[in-house]
Design a protein around this motif. Structure first.
Motif, mmCIF file in Angstrom:
data_model
loop_
_atom_site.group_PDB
_atom_site.id
_atom_site.type_symbol
_atom_site.label_atom_id
_atom_site.label_comp_id
_atom_site.label_asym_id
_atom_site.label_seq_id
_atom_site.Cartn_x
_atom_site.Cartn_y
_atom_site.Cartn_z
ATOM 1 N N ARG A 111 0.722 -0.742 0.535
ATOM 2 C CA ARG A 111 0.130 -0.151 0.267
ATOM 3 C C ARG A 111 1.333 1.221 -0.089
ATOM 4 O O ARG A 111 1.959 1.434 0.476
ATOM 5 C CB ARG A 111 -0.949 0.028 1.367
ATOM 6 C CG ARG A 111 -0.652 -0.011 2.474
ATOM 7 C CD ARG A 111 -1.032 0.480 3.493
ATOM 8 N NE ARG A 111 -0.525 0.155 5.322
ATOM 9 C CZ ARG A 111 0.539 1.378 5.445
ATOM 10 N NH1 ARG A 111 1.043 2.188 4.590
ATOM 11 N NH2 ARG A 111 0.451 1.061 6.652
ATOM 12 N N LEU A 113 2.446 4.311 1.278
ATOM 13 C CA LEU A 113 2.907 5.282 2.740
ATOM 14 C C LEU A 113 2.531 6.523 2.749
ATOM 15 O O LEU A 113 2.016 6.848 2.015
ATOM 16 C CB LEU A 113 4.446 5.321 2.636
ATOM 17 C CG LEU A 113 5.971 4.848 2.791
ATOM 18 C CD1 LEU A 113 6.003 3.397 2.330
ATOM 19 C CD2 LEU A 113 7.021 5.284 3.143
ATOM 20 N N ARG A 114 1.714 6.566 4.250
ATOM 21 C CA ARG A 114 0.839 8.098 4.395
ATOM 22 C C ARG A 114 1.762 8.573 4.972
ATOM 23 O O ARG A 114 2.217 8.551 5.334
ATOM 24 C CB ARG A 114 -0.382 7.124 5.931
ATOM 25 C CG ARG A 114 -0.702 5.491 5.294
ATOM 26 C CD ARG A 114 -1.454 4.855 6.850
ATOM 27 N NE ARG A 114 -2.572 4.117 5.951
ATOM 28 C CZ ARG A 114 -2.473 2.607 6.600
ATOM 29 N NH1 ARG A 114 -1.610 2.466 7.101
ATOM 30 N NH2 ARG A 114 -3.102 1.558 5.905
ATOM 31 N N ILE A 115 1.269 9.955 5.221
ATOM 32 C CA ILE A 115 1.902 10.899 5.189
ATOM 33 C C ILE A 115 2.706 10.747 6.906
ATOM 34 O O ILE A 115 2.214 10.460 7.896
ATOM 35 C CB ILE A 115 0.723 12.393 5.320
ATOM 36 C CG1 ILE A 115 0.272 12.637 4.179
ATOM 37 C CG2 ILE A 115 1.189 13.657 5.743
ATOM 38 C CD1 ILE A 115 -1.335 13.411 3.789
ATOM 39 N N GLU A 117 4.529 8.634 7.613
ATOM 40 C CA GLU A 117 5.071 7.283 7.201
ATOM 41 C C GLU A 117 6.591 6.824 7.145
ATOM 42 O O GLU A 117 6.627 7.403 5.952
ATOM 43 C CB GLU A 117 3.751 6.228 6.940
ATOM 44 C CG GLU A 117 4.559 4.583 7.238
ATOM 45 C CD GLU A 117 3.320 3.762 6.816
ATOM 46 O OE1 GLU A 117 3.653 2.957 7.419
ATOM 47 O OE2 GLU A 117 2.430 4.705 6.171
ATOM 48 N N PRO A 188 4.571 -1.767 5.199
ATOM 49 C CA PRO A 188 3.634 -1.284 4.084
ATOM 50 C C PRO A 188 4.398 -2.281 3.054
ATOM 51 O O PRO A 188 3.121 -2.374 2.417
ATOM 52 C CB PRO A 188 3.506 0.070 3.715
ATOM 53 C CG PRO A 188 5.379 0.388 4.198
ATOM 54 C CD PRO A 188 4.903 -0.532 5.374
ATOM 55 N N GLU A 278 -4.405 -3.688 10.601
ATOM 56 C CA GLU A 278 -4.832 -3.055 9.188
ATOM 57 C C GLU A 278 -5.748 -3.712 9.042
ATOM 58 O O GLU A 278 -6.997 -3.299 8.270
ATOM 59 C CB GLU A 278 -3.587 -3.086 8.471
ATOM 60 C CG GLU A 278 -2.186 -1.740 8.688
ATOM 61 C CD GLU A 278 -1.302 -1.832 7.784
ATOM 62 O OE1 GLU A 278 -1.090 -0.196 7.578
ATOM 63 O OE2 GLU A 278 -2.052 -3.026 6.691
ATOM 64 N N GLY A 290 -7.520 7.770 12.500
ATOM 65 C CA GLY A 290 -6.802 7.349 11.810
ATOM 66 C C GLY A 290 -6.642 6.170 11.041
ATOM 67 O O GLY A 290 -7.698 5.290 11.292
ATOM 68 N N ALA A 291 -5.773 5.979 10.275
ATOM 69 C CA ALA A 291 -4.943 5.145 9.321
ATOM 70 C C ALA A 291 -4.667 4.510 10.488
ATOM 71 O O ALA A 291 -3.868 5.055 11.664
ATOM 72 C CB ALA A 291 -4.557 4.902 8.187
ATOM 73 N N SER A 293 -1.414 2.612 12.490
ATOM 74 C CA SER A 293 0.269 3.424 12.410
ATOM 75 C C SER A 293 1.138 2.375 13.443
ATOM 76 O O SER A 293 -0.423 1.653 14.730
ATOM 77 C CB SER A 293 -0.008 4.341 12.329
ATOM 78 O OG SER A 293 -0.472 4.937 13.904
#
Length: 301
Positions: A111, A113-115, A117, A188, A278, A290-291, A293
């Motif tokens: 997936r 990468l998130r902000i 991460e 990820p 997840e 949020g997502a 982590s």
């Protein structure tokens, strides 16, 4: 949650060990907590050969591979996935032999990468790797006296594949199924939902033996993989139970669930817990702001 792991393995560094007619194994001298005694490379064929997972840039292993190959041509180099203990030697070996490098594709995460991460596995990824041939799911590559079927098995990495030697009952299972330990599924790069779906795909097959990327053969594949699936489901259940008892962080979950695990593996265990979380958040079983982590706060949904 104990699985019947087989940790009896002689790596016989530098030696080509015959496992079946036309199948040799050479093990790299790169032991460690994630590689066991080292990475297994396989040579398939008698006249024109295929190499499966040439391994890391290691001079002794490169020399051992060339010695085992001898004067025989090599038509294909198959790469199961792009971790640095499996793929980097492919380009050098291809230049030497003229072989085609075949794999699912370049390295990529499961997936985005998130902000903010940071990918903790970035250093283990062979981001320079690029195959000559992108293998499709269920495709068959025919060689000189051998045929190899590709089965795409994302989970450990997004581009993970295993290879069946047609007509023999042999499956080269790379890091998806290993006799000595469970596979690391760490976001990820990896995804638990993908891993479990891939495991189900392999359970539908009737392979006789699995030859993994590390350690010795899995000789009762279906029974062992059923055990792996049960093990993962029990880990999931343990996470749900600990959330119900008030644990809220991955650190707390690892301390409780992996208390008997080698502390050197607790970082990887935390990423495995994140992979489960997840999946649980996606399914509406767990919740977080949020997502999900690695430093998130989790609760039952």
């Amino acid at each position: 949650m104990a699985l019947d792991f087989d940790t009896q393995f002689d790596p016989a560094y530098g030696e080509a060990i015959e496992l079946a007619p036309g199948v040799l194994r050479l093990t790299v001298n790169n032991p460690g907590p994630f590689t066991f005694h080292g990475t297994n490379s396989y040579i398939v064929g008698r006249d024109t050969l295929a190499i499966i997972d040439p391994g890391p840039e290691d001079e002794a292993h490169y020399s051992a591979l060339l010695q085992a190959i001898g004067r025989r041509p090599v038509s294909h180099i198959f790469v199961s996935h792009t971790h640095r203990d499996h793929s980097p030697l492919a380009s050098r070996l291809a230049r030497e032999t003229g072989a085609i490098i075949a794999a699912e594709g370049p390295h990529r995460p499961a997936r985005p990468l998130r902000i903010g991460e940071i990918n903790p596995l970035d250093a283990s990824a062979d981001t320079d790797f690029a195959p000559d041939l992108s293998l499709q799911d269920n495709s068959v590559t025919a060689g000189d006296g051998w045929a190899i079927r590709t089965i795409l098995t994302p989970g450990h990495t997004a581009n993970h594949a295993v290879f069946a030697l047609e007509g023999t009952g042999i499956l080269f299972s790379a890091d998806h199924v290993m006799a000595w330990a469970t596979s690391i599924v760490a976001p990820p790069d990896g995804a638990m939902a993908d891993y479990m779906a891939s495991l189900d795909r392999l359970l539908e097959r009737d392979d006789r033996v699995l030859l993994p990327g590390h350690g010795g053969p899995v000789r009762k594949p279906r029974a062992f993989m059923r055990g792996l699936k049960t093990h993962r489901k029990m880990r999931e259940r343990a996470i749900i139970e600990r959330l119900g008892q008030g644990d809220r962080t991955i650190s707390d979950l690892v301390k409780a669930i992996y208390r008997d695990t080698d502390p050197r593996l607790h970082g990887a265990a935390g990423l495995s817990v994140l992979a489960h979380l997840e999946d649980l958040v996606t399914r509406g079983v767990a919740a977080t702001d949020g997502a999900p982590s690695i430093d998130g706060v989790f609760a039952p949904a």
